[in-house]
Motif scaffolding. Structure first.
Motif, PDB file in Angstrom:
ATOM      1  N   LYS A 142     -67.975  -2.846 -11.793  1.00 15.96           N
ATOM      2  CA  LYS A 142     -66.685  -2.712 -11.098  1.00 15.96           C
ATOM      3  C   LYS A 142     -65.850  -3.985 -11.254  1.00 15.96           C
ATOM      4  O   LYS A 142     -64.656  -3.938 -11.577  1.00 15.96           O
ATOM      5  N   GLU A 146     -62.243  -4.547 -13.398  1.00 16.97           N
ATOM      6  CA  GLU A 146     -61.043  -5.036 -12.704  1.00 16.97           C
ATOM      7  C   GLU A 146     -60.434  -6.252 -13.394  1.00 16.97           C
ATOM      8  O   GLU A 146     -59.263  -6.570 -13.157  1.00 16.97           O
ATOM      9  N   ARG A 147     -61.183  -6.922 -14.248  1.00 21.01           N
ATOM     10  CA  ARG A 147     -60.602  -7.984 -15.085  1.00 21.01           C
ATOM     11  C   ARG A 147     -60.102  -7.430 -16.419  1.00 21.01           C
ATOM     12  O   ARG A 147     -59.268  -8.062 -17.070  1.00 21.01           O
ATOM     13  N   PRO A 151     -54.174  -4.187 -12.264  1.00 22.16           N
ATOM     14  CA  PRO A 151     -54.349  -3.266 -11.140  1.00 22.16           C
ATOM     15  C   PRO A 151     -53.487  -2.006 -11.253  1.00 22.16           C
ATOM     16  O   PRO A 151     -53.946  -0.904 -10.926  1.00 22.16           O
ATOM     17  N   LEU A 154     -55.093   0.507 -13.703  1.00 18.68           N
ATOM     18  CA  LEU A 154     -56.259   1.183 -13.128  1.00 18.68           C
ATOM     19  C   LEU A 154     -55.838   2.201 -12.074  1.00 18.68           C
ATOM     20  O   LEU A 154     -56.421   3.287 -11.986  1.00 18.68           O
ATOM     21  N   ARG A 161     -60.680   3.704 -15.513  1.00 20.56           N
ATOM     22  CA  ARG A 161     -61.625   2.934 -14.707  1.00 20.56           C
ATOM     23  C   ARG A 161     -63.034   3.538 -14.811  1.00 20.56           C
ATOM     24  O   ARG A 161     -64.000   2.826 -15.079  1.00 20.56           O
ATOM     25  N   GLU A 165     -66.153   1.583 -16.520  1.00 18.83           N
ATOM     26  CA  GLU A 165     -67.269   1.182 -15.658  1.00 18.83           C
ATOM     27  C   GLU A 165     -68.578   1.778 -16.187  1.00 18.83           C
ATOM     28  O   GLU A 165     -69.623   1.118 -16.168  1.00 18.83           O
TER      29      GLU A 165
END
Length: 256
Positions: A142, A146-147, A151, A154, A161, A165
């Protein structure tokens, strides 16, 4: 450590110049899907999984950047390729830089995306290696994704995402950790001046993992390099902004 035979797939024009795509920590060669069709029209495209990832062997870590460079040169040898363009993102870019500095006769043009010549502190990487060895790659999936994307991207693309993941989580814990240890020990700053390949350094403007300053350092240190900073892009900039990055790669690789 001796080179391993990495899992690779060759597509595109059989008579075209060769480009080798080297993936990031925690991904597979599918991270280049957004670039693939356009590259295949013009080039012979070699995609592979770095050791410890995807379909490639998982030797015990730690690994070094020279191990990863040896794997790439061995792949060229196996395929009968004398010289190739190298395109790498993050750890793939570090691998490509090391090959370009150490084996300049094997590299035509170089594209380095969202990477760095050194990423201190080492403790951040050894701590992550320990986390993954204890809890598997899913333990960091996760936070990693997120890097990889901004945001907003995503939020707008929950499927992106989920898929990424899953890609991170599926990575061998030992492979992921061994590559973390390669990054912990990495310092290619003295290599930059000896890279003779014409180089394009690409930064994501919003990349928290390898911010634009890391790519500025590379572009300043490599003699024949230029910098492209891509807006609204985080660490997996090629996947988030292919409409900017794919044409830039092709223009760079097709210069004579």
């Amino acid at each position: 450590m001796s080179a391993v035979q990495v899992d690779a797939i060759v597509t595109g024009r059989e008579d075209g110049p060769v480009v080798v795509l080297s993936n990031s920590l925690g991904s597979t060669y599918k991270m280049w899907d957004a670039q693939l069709a356009a590259l295949e029209e013009r080039l012979r495209v070699v995609r592979y999984d770095i050791r410890g990832h995807g379909g490639s062997p998982v030797p015990d870590g730690p690994y070094s950047i020279d191990d990863l460079a040896d794997d790439l040169v061995a792949l060229l040898d196996q395929l009968g390729i004398g010289r190739a363009h190298l395109v790498g993102l993050s750890l793939g870019g570090m691998t490509a830089m090391r090959v370009a500095a150490r084996n300049p006769d094997r590299v035509d043009r170089l594209a380095l995306l969202c990477t760095g010549a050194a990423l201190p502190p080492a403790s951040g990487w050894t701590d992550r290696a320990a986390t993954v060895r204890a809890g598997g790659s899913a333990a960091v999936a996760k936070a990693v994704v997120e890097r990889w994307f901004t945001p907003g991207h995503l939020a707008a693309h929950p499927d992106v995402r989920e898929a990424h993941e899953a890609m991170v989580a599926a990575t061998s814990a030992e492979g992921y950790a061994g590559c973390c240890e390669a990054i912990a020990a990495l310092d290619l700053r003295d290599d930059l001046a000896s890279i003779t390949a014409p180089t394009l350094a690409i930064a994501g403007a919003d990349d928290p993992a390898t911010p634009p300053a890391k790519l500025e350092e590379i572009a300043a240190g490599v003699p024949h390099a230029r910098l492209l900073v891509v807006p609204r892009a985080a660490h997996l900039a090629n996947a988030e902004q292919p409409a900017i990055i794919t044409p830039a790669l092709i223009a760079h690789l097709e210069q004579s």
